[in-house]
Scaffold this motif. Sequence first.
Motif, PDB file in Angstrom:
ATOM      1  N   HIS A 198       0.869  -1.173   0.000  1.00  0.00           N
ATOM      2  CA  HIS A 198       0.000   0.000   0.000  1.00  0.00           C
ATOM      3  C   HIS A 198       0.904   1.220   0.000  1.00  0.00           C
ATOM      4  N   ARG A 199       0.698   2.114  -0.987  1.00  0.00           N
ATOM      5  CA  ARG A 199       1.552   3.293  -1.119  1.00  0.00           C
ATOM      6  C   ARG A 199       0.705   4.554  -1.092  1.00  0.00           C
ATOM      7  N   THR A 200       1.137   5.521  -0.297  1.00  0.00           N
ATOM      8  CA  THR A 200       0.376   6.757  -0.134  1.00  0.00           C
ATOM      9  C   THR A 200       1.277   7.975  -0.297  1.00  0.00           C
ATOM     10  N   LEU A 201       0.818   8.931  -1.102  1.00  0.00           N
ATOM     11  CA  LEU A 201       1.370  10.283  -1.108  1.00  0.00           C
ATOM     12  C   LEU A 201       0.291  11.146  -0.483  1.00  0.00           C
ATOM     13  N   CYS A 202       0.609  11.845   0.588  1.00  0.00           N
ATOM     14  CA  CYS A 202      -0.453  12.538   1.319  1.00  0.00           C
ATOM     15  C   CYS A 202       0.065  13.834   1.930  1.00  0.00           C
ATOM     16  N   THR A 246       5.057  11.972   2.764  1.00  0.00           N
ATOM     17  CA  THR A 246       4.269  13.126   3.182  1.00  0.00           C
ATOM     18  C   THR A 246       5.127  14.389   3.222  1.00  0.00           C
ATOM     19  N   THR A 247       4.562  15.443   3.751  1.00  0.00           N
ATOM     20  CA  THR A 247       5.227  16.750   3.778  1.00  0.00           C
ATOM     21  C   THR A 247       5.965  16.951   5.104  1.00  0.00           C
ATOM     22  N   PRO A 248       6.886  17.915   5.166  1.00  0.00           N
ATOM     23  CA  PRO A 248       7.546  18.240   6.444  1.00  0.00           C
ATOM     24  C   PRO A 248       6.538  18.660   7.511  1.00  0.00           C
ATOM     25  N   GLU A 249       5.449  19.325   7.115  1.00  0.00           N
ATOM     26  CA  GLU A 249       4.441  19.771   8.085  1.00  0.00           C
ATOM     27  C   GLU A 249       3.738  18.592   8.736  1.00  0.00           C
ATOM     28  N   VAL A 250       3.399  17.587   7.938  1.00  0.00           N
ATOM     29  CA  VAL A 250       2.748  16.393   8.498  1.00  0.00           C
ATOM     30  C   VAL A 250       3.733  15.618   9.368  1.00  0.00           C
ATOM     31  N   PHE A 251       4.985  15.583   8.959  1.00  0.00           N
ATOM     32  CA  PHE A 251       6.022  14.931   9.758  1.00  0.00           C
ATOM     33  C   PHE A 251       6.123  15.587  11.137  1.00  0.00           C
ATOM     34  N   ASP A 252       6.102  16.907  11.166  1.00  0.00           N
ATOM     35  CA  ASP A 252       6.158  17.627  12.439  1.00  0.00           C
ATOM     36  C   ASP A 252       4.947  17.293  13.315  1.00  0.00           C
ATOM     37  N   LYS A 253       3.799  17.156  12.691  1.00  0.00           N
ATOM     38  CA  LYS A 253       2.594  16.820  13.451  1.00  0.00           C
ATOM     39  C   LYS A 253       2.704  15.424  14.051  1.00  0.00           C
ATOM     40  N   PHE A 254       3.248  14.493  13.279  1.00  0.00           N
ATOM     41  CA  PHE A 254       3.502  13.155  13.804  1.00  0.00           C
ATOM     42  C   PHE A 254       4.361  13.238  15.067  1.00  0.00           C
ATOM     43  N   LYS A 255       5.428  14.012  14.982  1.00  0.00           N
ATOM     44  CA  LYS A 255       6.387  14.079  16.097  1.00  0.00           C
ATOM     45  C   LYS A 255       5.809  14.779  17.321  1.00  0.00           C
ATOM     46  N   LYS A 256       5.024  15.838  17.092  1.00  0.00           N
ATOM     47  CA  LYS A 256       4.541  16.651  18.210  1.00  0.00           C
ATOM     48  C   LYS A 256       3.283  16.096  18.871  1.00  0.00           C
ATOM     49  N   VAL A 261       9.784  11.737   3.858  1.00  0.00           N
ATOM     50  CA  VAL A 261       9.391  13.146   3.819  1.00  0.00           C
ATOM     51  C   VAL A 261       9.857  13.721   2.495  1.00  0.00           C
ATOM     52  N   CYS A 262       8.909  14.270   1.737  1.00  0.00           N
ATOM     53  CA  CYS A 262       9.210  14.763   0.392  1.00  0.00           C
ATOM     54  C   CYS A 262       9.895  16.130   0.465  1.00  0.00           C
ATOM     55  N   SER A 263      10.909  16.307  -0.360  1.00  0.00           N
ATOM     56  CA  SER A 263      11.680  17.557  -0.344  1.00  0.00           C
ATOM     57  C   SER A 263      11.141  18.587  -1.331  1.00  0.00           C
ATOM     58  N   VAL A 264      10.130  18.214  -2.114  1.00  0.00           N
ATOM     59  CA  VAL A 264       9.517  19.167  -3.049  1.00  0.00           C
ATOM     60  C   VAL A 264       8.039  19.325  -2.693  1.00  0.00           C
ATOM     61  N   LYS A 265       7.441  20.402  -3.145  1.00  0.00           N
ATOM     62  CA  LYS A 265       6.044  20.681  -2.836  1.00  0.00           C
ATOM     63  C   LYS A 265       5.138  19.644  -3.497  1.00  0.00           C
TER      64      LYS A 265
END
Length: 251
Positions: free
Chosen positions: A132-136, A161-171, A190-194
Amino acid sequence: MSEKRKRVLLLLKDGAKEMEDILKTLCTTRQALLPQIKILEKHFLVSHYEDTYELTSIGKILIDDAAPLLNTLEILDLDVDYWGTHNLDFIPVHLLKRISELQKCEIIKTSNADLYDLNKTVMKSSFMSNSHRTLCTFYHPNFPEFFSGLMQNNANVYFVTTPEVFDKFKKQHIENFENLLKNKLFHFYVCSVKMNFLAMVYNDYHLFLRPLKNNGEVDSSYVLCSNPDSLEWGKDLFKHYMKKSIPITEI
């Protein structure tokens, strides 16, 4: 060009066909089709011997060049308003040129109340898939439970996912996140492009796309595909973003 003549040319692209096979495939009658075939013969696009028809050399050149365009138009004609009002810039050029591979896809419109619900059709088929693969670009509170369930079925889970979602995971969800990372079947990036879309999901059976509208708004409509060509297209789209992403193995 009439629709019938176009369909005859596309059908003969794969090789010579007997008239009965052509009539059966096109769901028409000999009386209705023969005048159209005579026009194709008059313009040296089709020839026949006895009751078998095939493309001429000119016909082959024409349809080889025209088929991708006709297939693309068929995709867009499915719902030109949808494709025209949604931002497709997230699709790289080489895949945008292959958008005709998204044949037999459905554009499904749901209520805004279902906007952020996980798609039940895709969830069900993911539990039958090897991966199962997700870009989100958003976080859903049911992600940890859903991913854990897939891994209990020995499915490989890839989540980009995005850096913002990654931060939410961590926090806000660090315990769930740590548990996921401990499982070797879970692959987090974590994707490095928009990523200028809401979500894309690809498994063994379905491709799910939810682009944004041209003005950046999110709506409840989405694209759902299940044919082999669209799955291959989705696989390549996922690879495109994964190559631009950084793997996360620990916090």
